[in-house]
Write a protein that holds these residues in place. Structure first.
Motif, PDB file in Angstrom:
ATOM      1  N   ARG A  17     -10.137  24.526  13.531  1.00  0.00           N
ATOM      2  CA  ARG A  17     -10.504  23.205  13.016  1.00  0.00           C
ATOM      3  C   ARG A  17      -9.307  22.563  12.321  1.00  0.00           C
ATOM      4  N   VAL A  18      -9.076  21.291  12.645  1.00  0.00           N
ATOM      5  CA  VAL A  18      -8.063  20.484  11.980  1.00  0.00           C
ATOM      6  C   VAL A  18      -8.788  19.334  11.304  1.00  0.00           C
ATOM      7  N   ARG A  19      -8.549  19.158  10.027  1.00  0.00           N
ATOM      8  CA  ARG A  19      -9.188  18.078   9.270  1.00  0.00           C
ATOM      9  C   ARG A  19      -8.093  17.131   8.800  1.00  0.00           C
ATOM     10  N   PHE A  68       0.821  -1.210   0.000  1.00  0.00           N
ATOM     11  CA  PHE A  68       0.000   0.000   0.000  1.00  0.00           C
ATOM     12  C   PHE A  68       0.850   1.253   0.000  1.00  0.00           C
ATOM     13  N   ARG A  69       0.329   2.253  -0.679  1.00  0.00           N
ATOM     14  CA  ARG A  69       0.818   3.632  -0.556  1.00  0.00           C
ATOM     15  C   ARG A  69      -0.196   4.316   0.336  1.00  0.00           C
ATOM     16  N   PHE A  70       0.280   5.014   1.345  1.00  0.00           N
ATOM     17  CA  PHE A  70      -0.608   5.641   2.317  1.00  0.00           C
ATOM     18  C   PHE A  70      -0.396   7.147   2.275  1.00  0.00           C
ATOM     19  N   GLU A  71      -1.498   7.888   2.198  1.00  0.00           N
ATOM     20  CA  GLU A  71      -1.437   9.351   2.165  1.00  0.00           C
ATOM     21  C   GLU A  71      -2.309   9.906   3.291  1.00  0.00           C
ATOM     22  N   LYS A  72      -1.783  10.922   3.942  1.00  0.00           N
ATOM     23  CA  LYS A  72      -2.524  11.596   5.005  1.00  0.00           C
ATOM     24  C   LYS A  72      -2.443  13.095   4.752  1.00  0.00           C
ATOM     25  N   LEU A  73      -3.587  13.736   4.571  1.00  0.00           N
ATOM     26  CA  LEU A  73      -3.655  15.180   4.373  1.00  0.00           C
ATOM     27  C   LEU A  73      -4.157  15.814   5.660  1.00  0.00           C
ATOM     28  N   ILE A  74      -3.378  16.729   6.221  1.00  0.00           N
ATOM     29  CA  ILE A  74      -3.754  17.434   7.441  1.00  0.00           C
ATOM     30  C   ILE A  74      -3.935  18.902   7.076  1.00  0.00           C
ATOM     31  N   GLU A  75      -5.177  19.385   7.234  1.00  0.00           N
ATOM     32  CA  GLU A  75      -5.510  20.765   6.883  1.00  0.00           C
ATOM     33  C   GLU A  75      -5.934  21.512   8.136  1.00  0.00           C
ATOM     34  N   VAL A  76      -5.512  22.772   8.237  1.00  0.00           N
ATOM     35  CA  VAL A  76      -5.861  23.619   9.377  1.00  0.00           C
ATOM     36  C   VAL A  76      -6.670  24.800   8.872  1.00  0.00           C
ATOM     37  N   GLU A  80     -13.292  23.438  31.124  1.00  0.00           N
ATOM     38  CA  GLU A  80     -12.140  23.980  30.394  1.00  0.00           C
ATOM     39  C   GLU A  80     -12.555  24.703  29.120  1.00  0.00           C
ATOM     40  N   GLY A  81     -13.826  24.545  28.714  1.00  0.00           N
ATOM     41  CA  GLY A  81     -14.290  25.145  27.465  1.00  0.00           C
ATOM     42  C   GLY A  81     -13.655  24.508  26.243  1.00  0.00           C
ATOM     43  N   LEU A  82     -13.359  23.212  26.330  1.00  0.00           N
ATOM     44  CA  LEU A  82     -12.693  22.510  25.239  1.00  0.00           C
ATOM     45  C   LEU A  82     -13.580  21.398  24.699  1.00  0.00           C
ATOM     46  N   GLU A  83     -13.415  21.134  23.403  1.00  0.00           N
ATOM     47  CA  GLU A  83     -14.162  20.064  22.757  1.00  0.00           C
ATOM     48  C   GLU A  83     -13.371  19.547  21.568  1.00  0.00           C
ATOM     49  N   VAL A  84     -13.401  18.242  21.392  1.00  0.00           N
ATOM     50  CA  VAL A  84     -12.866  17.613  20.190  1.00  0.00           C
ATOM     51  C   VAL A  84     -13.996  16.821  19.579  1.00  0.00           C
ATOM     52  N   SER A  85     -14.236  17.027  18.300  1.00  0.00           N
ATOM     53  CA  SER A  85     -15.254  16.273  17.566  1.00  0.00           C
ATOM     54  C   SER A  85     -14.579  15.448  16.496  1.00  0.00           C
ATOM     55  N   LEU A  86     -14.923  14.186  16.431  1.00  0.00           N
ATOM     56  CA  LEU A  86     -14.390  13.278  15.426  1.00  0.00           C
ATOM     57  C   LEU A  86     -15.575  12.805  14.591  1.00  0.00           C
ATOM     58  N   GLY A  87     -15.483  12.948  13.290  1.00  0.00           N
ATOM     59  CA  GLY A  87     -16.561  12.518  12.412  1.00  0.00           C
ATOM     60  C   GLY A  87     -15.987  11.772  11.228  1.00  0.00           C
ATOM     61  N   TRP A  88     -16.748  10.796  10.724  1.00  0.00           N
ATOM     62  CA  TRP A  88     -16.304  10.019   9.579  1.00  0.00           C
ATOM     63  C   TRP A  88     -17.491   9.345   8.908  1.00  0.00           C
ATOM     64  N   ASN A  89     -17.241   8.883   7.711  1.00  0.00           N
ATOM     65  CA  ASN A  89     -18.244   8.140   6.970  1.00  0.00           C
ATOM     66  C   ASN A  89     -18.364   6.768   7.625  1.00  0.00           C
ATOM     67  N   ALA A  90     -19.541   6.408   8.084  1.00  0.00           N
ATOM     68  CA  ALA A  90     -19.723   5.176   8.851  1.00  0.00           C
ATOM     69  C   ALA A  90     -19.858   3.929   7.986  1.00  0.00           C
TER      70      ALA A  90
END
Length: 181
Positions: free
Chosen positions: A62-64, A50-58, A170-180
């Motif tokens: 928000r970090v995607r 496999f070739r694996f690619e990871k795109l991290i956008e800011v 703390e006023g902090l939140e992390v949301s994780l979403g994905w195609n199920a």
């Protein structure tokens, strides 16, 4: 934050080679390049085709993260692909709650001390085979020596799968979403 690919859990022998615990991606060095709005990480895996690619956008707060695995071999290969995020203080604390649109949870299925694999139960309440009830949406206190490995399942068909980790004090939140699918 580990990408667990092409296998999850313990090491496995597949296609004549050993795939390490949690797969190969998390230990593979990546090349990188600047991409519009972020960074693109790429690597050719060594023990799997496999070739694996990871795109991290800011974008502001928000970090995607989006990932692509491309089979560059000649055979179809069945894989497991999971995410293994790890969070700590100040997000994780006594007021932290886990919210999700999953309907069920499998708890302690890999590293349990029970004689059989516990059946899935409605989220967030889980009862051990010994009758101990736990609200899995509430995290144990720091240094409590308690941990639970849990896998969420049965997300709504018409929605994105969602998990939120919220620390109101703390006023902090992390949301994780994905195609199920």
């Amino acid at each position: 934050w580990q990408s667990v690919f092409p296998n999850a859990g313990d090491a496995a022998h597949e296609h004549g080679v050993e795939w390490a615990m949690h797969g190969e991606v998390w230990t593979t060095p990546f090349d990188w390049q600047v991409a519009e709005g972020g960074i693109l990480l790429t690597a050719n895996l060594v023990r799997s085709p496999f070739r694996f690619e990871k795109l991290i956008e800011v974008d502001g707060a928000r970090v995607r993260v989006s990932e692509t695995a491309i089979n560059i071999g000649n055979e179809t290969v069945e894989v497991t692909w999971r995410q293994h995020p790890a969070f700590g203080a100040p997000l994780i604390g006594p007021d932290t709650r886990v919210q999700t649109n999953a309907k069920t949870v499998f708890a302690d299925i890999l590293y349990n001390q029970f004689d059989s694999i516990p059946a899935p139960q409605p989220w967030p309440l889980w009862t051990s085979p010994h009758g101990v009830s736990v609200n899995l949406s509430e995290l144990p206190a720091p240094r409590s020596d308690h941990s639970t490995m849990a896998f969420l399942s049965e997300y709504p068909d018409d929605e994105q799968a969602l998990v939120r980790i919220v620390s109101p004090n703390e006023g902090l939140e992390v949301s994780l979403g994905w195609n199920a699918e």
